[in-house]
Design a protein around this motif. Structure first.
Motif, short mmCIF file in Angstrom:
data_model
loop_
_atom_site.label_atom_id
_atom_site.label_comp_id
_atom_site.label_asym_id
_atom_site.label_seq_id
_atom_site.Cartn_x
_atom_site.Cartn_y
_atom_site.Cartn_z
N SER A 69 14.62 -2.68 -17.58
CA SER A 69 14.40 -2.92 -16.16
C SER A 69 13.70 -1.76 -15.48
N SER A 70 14.10 -0.53 -15.81
CA SER A 70 13.54 0.63 -15.13
C SER A 70 12.06 0.79 -15.41
N SER A 71 11.59 0.23 -16.53
CA SER A 71 10.17 0.32 -16.88
C SER A 71 9.33 -0.73 -16.17
N LEU A 72 9.98 -1.70 -15.54
CA LEU A 72 9.25 -2.78 -14.87
C LEU A 72 9.44 -2.76 -13.36
N VAL A 123 14.33 9.49 -37.62
CA VAL A 123 15.76 9.42 -37.89
C VAL A 123 15.93 8.58 -39.15
N HIS A 124 16.52 9.20 -40.18
CA HIS A 124 16.68 8.51 -41.46
C HIS A 124 18.10 8.01 -41.69
N GLY A 125 19.03 8.38 -40.81
CA GLY A 125 20.40 7.94 -40.98
C GLY A 125 21.33 8.69 -40.06
N GLU A 126 22.62 8.49 -40.25
CA GLU A 126 23.63 9.07 -39.36
C GLU A 126 23.62 10.59 -39.38
N ASP A 127 23.24 11.19 -40.50
CA ASP A 127 23.23 12.65 -40.57
C ASP A 127 22.26 13.25 -39.55
N ASP A 128 21.17 12.54 -39.28
CA ASP A 128 20.19 13.03 -38.31
C ASP A 128 20.67 12.90 -36.87
N LEU A 129 21.72 12.12 -36.66
CA LEU A 129 22.25 11.90 -35.31
C LEU A 129 23.51 12.69 -35.03
N ALA A 130 24.11 13.25 -36.09
CA ALA A 130 25.45 13.83 -35.98
C ALA A 130 25.54 14.93 -34.93
N SER A 131 24.51 15.73 -34.80
CA SER A 131 24.58 16.90 -33.90
C SER A 131 24.04 16.61 -32.51
N LEU A 132 23.66 15.37 -32.23
CA LEU A 132 23.01 15.06 -30.96
C LEU A 132 24.01 14.58 -29.91
N ASP A 133 23.74 14.95 -28.67
CA ASP A 133 24.51 14.45 -27.54
C ASP A 133 23.74 13.29 -26.93
N ILE A 134 24.07 12.08 -27.36
CA ILE A 134 23.31 10.92 -26.90
C ILE A 134 24.08 10.07 -25.91
N VAL A 135 25.32 10.45 -25.59
CA VAL A 135 26.11 9.64 -24.68
C VAL A 135 25.76 10.02 -23.25
N ARG A 136 24.57 9.63 -22.84
CA ARG A 136 24.10 9.90 -21.49
C ARG A 136 23.75 8.57 -20.83
N PRO A 137 24.23 8.29 -19.63
CA PRO A 137 23.90 7.04 -18.95
C PRO A 137 22.46 7.05 -18.47
N SER A 138 21.96 5.88 -18.17
CA SER A 138 20.63 5.78 -17.60
C SER A 138 20.61 6.40 -16.21
N ALA A 139 19.49 7.08 -15.91
CA ALA A 139 19.34 7.65 -14.57
C ALA A 139 18.88 6.61 -13.57
N ASP A 155 12.12 4.39 -20.25
CA ASP A 155 11.50 5.32 -19.32
C ASP A 155 11.45 6.74 -19.88
N VAL A 156 11.87 6.91 -21.13
CA VAL A 156 11.69 8.18 -21.84
C VAL A 156 10.88 7.92 -23.10
N ASP A 157 10.20 8.97 -23.59
CA ASP A 157 9.23 8.74 -24.67
C ASP A 157 9.80 8.95 -26.06
N GLY A 158 11.13 8.97 -26.19
CA GLY A 158 11.73 9.08 -27.51
C GLY A 158 13.10 9.70 -27.43
N LEU A 159 13.66 9.99 -28.59
CA LEU A 159 14.97 10.61 -28.71
C LEU A 159 14.80 12.12 -28.80
N TYR A 160 15.50 12.85 -27.95
CA TYR A 160 15.42 14.31 -27.93
C TYR A 160 16.71 14.93 -28.45
N ASP A 161 16.62 16.21 -28.81
CA ASP A 161 17.80 16.91 -29.29
C ASP A 161 18.65 17.48 -28.16
N GLY A 162 18.35 17.08 -26.93
CA GLY A 162 19.09 17.48 -25.75
C GLY A 162 18.60 16.69 -24.56
N ASP A 163 18.91 17.14 -23.38
CA ASP A 163 18.46 16.48 -22.17
C ASP A 163 16.94 16.59 -22.08
#
Length: 362
Positions: free
Chosen positions: A10-13, A187-203, A167-175
């Motif tokens: 929705s935010s992109s439209l 991203v090849h699997g869960e190991d590539d996501l383990a250290s990321l803080d991805i629990v951020r709501p939409s702005a 509305d963002v251009d990909g997955l980042y390793d932070g904000d």
């Protein structure tokens, strides 16, 4: 030629004021039409119905209550599809509206019909435009967000890949707005996501998703063998043309029945049954169906065809399944063999409580 499912949020439209931004819609359509001209088949999963209904209803923000959301969706869905139809027609393309509910990907007759509808639309050269049927869906039987819906639709239509536009251009390793953060290319699997803080709501005040829903959608799709590209709507043209943009989530699993995918990732169960140790072994080691003899207790209220949790003796959920009995029927059947039940009550009681084909270990 590839079959590509594209999801746009929705935010992109939407404009800053909350209404549908015609220029953004047109830019997306032009990118999709270019992909079609290269020979790709496109299925568009589009949010925006509720956002498109805000301005006509005089609402400044996305409503919180379900009834007003559904009213906004009812008003906005027609406007959204009309805009898509008008712009696609400039490219000589016809669109078809497909509104789905959770039942359409879980119940055999529904999802078979849904697949056949999509297949015929694509055979006819139509661009299917998909949304959850927000006008009638209830809070208990929803996909939850269109990212998840897009992953399930990708599986349903046998897509070669899924493109998630945000509305963002990909997955980042932070904000992404903070200095020093880096775009993750692969991203090849869960190991590539383990250290990321991805629990951020939409702005966004319009959309419901955030990065967490997109990563979950990527897990669903890649776990079923479908690679996913996450990027911004502004980069849709490059993404569809094979450009090196955004974050690519590589396939990690293989194709499986769509309703089982939904059971594992997207369902809200209606009840539970408790199993003895023998039934747990039968399900986990022998890949057997669940029979009344192995059930020790029933909890919750559910009907035949609903998703339920299956718990072991330690009360840990070991599986989810689509049940073949109502909760009111089961207590009288517990601990008894299907042979004895059929002899006493009739042949219809020889059926499994949960058939193996409708069961997913978790």
């Amino acid at each position: 030629m590839a079959r590509v499912v594209v999801k746009v949020g929705s935010s992109s439209l939407s404009s800053a004021g909350g209404g549908l931004d015609g220029e953004r819609v047109d830019a997306l359509v032009d990118a999709l039409a270019a992909a079609r001209s290269r020979g790709d088949e496109i299925v568009l999963v589009s949010s925006g119905a509720i956002a498109a209904g805000l301005a006509p209803l005089g609402l400044a923000r996305r409503p919180r209550d379900l009834a007003t959301q559904q009213a906004a969706a009812s008003v906005g869905q027609g406007a959204l599809i009309a805009r898509y139809a008008e712009r696609f027609s400039h490219h000589g393309l016809v669109v078809g509206q497909v509104l789905l509910t959770a039942d359409d990907v879980t119940r055999r007759s529904h999802y078979r019909n849904a697949f056949q509808t999509f297949a015929r639309l694509l055979d006819l050269g139509v661009v299917p435009i998909v949304n959850e049927n927000d006008t009638v869906a209830t809070s208990e039987i929803r996909f939850g967000d269109n990212d998840r819906l897009a992953a399930l639709v990708s599986h349903l239509v046998h897509a070669d890949r899924l493109v998630l536009l945000s509305d963002v251009d990909g997955l980042y390793d932070g904000d992404p707005s903070a200095e020093g953060t880096t775009l993750i290319d692969d991203v090849h699997g869960e190991d590539d996501l383990a250290s990321l803080d991805i629990v951020r709501p939409s702005a966004s005040a319009i959309g419901t998703g955030g990065m967490v829903t997109k990563v979950e959608a990527a897990r669903i799709a890649t776990g079923a063998g479908i690679p996913v590209l996450l990027t911004s709507a502004a980069q849709a043209g490059s993404a569809l043309a094979g450009g090196r943009v955004g974050t690519t989530f590589h396939a990690t699993g293989r194709r499986r029945p769509t309703r089982l995918l939904w059971l594992a990732h997207a369902s809200t169960t209606k009840g539970r049954v408790h199993l003895d140790a023998g039934a747990v072994r039968a399900l986990t080691q022998r890949k057997a169906s669940l029979l009344p003899a192995g059930i020790t207790a029933v909890g919750g209220t559910f009907s035949a065809g609903d998703p339920i949790d299956l718990l072991g003796p330690d009360d840990v959920v070991i599986a989810r399944g689509i049940v073949n009995y109502d909760s009111a029927e089961l207590p009288a059947l517990l601990g008894r063999s299907t042979h004895d039940l059929a002899a006493e009550l009739g042949a219809e009681y020889e059926r499994e409580v949960v058939h193996r084909d409708d069961l997913m270990l978790v």
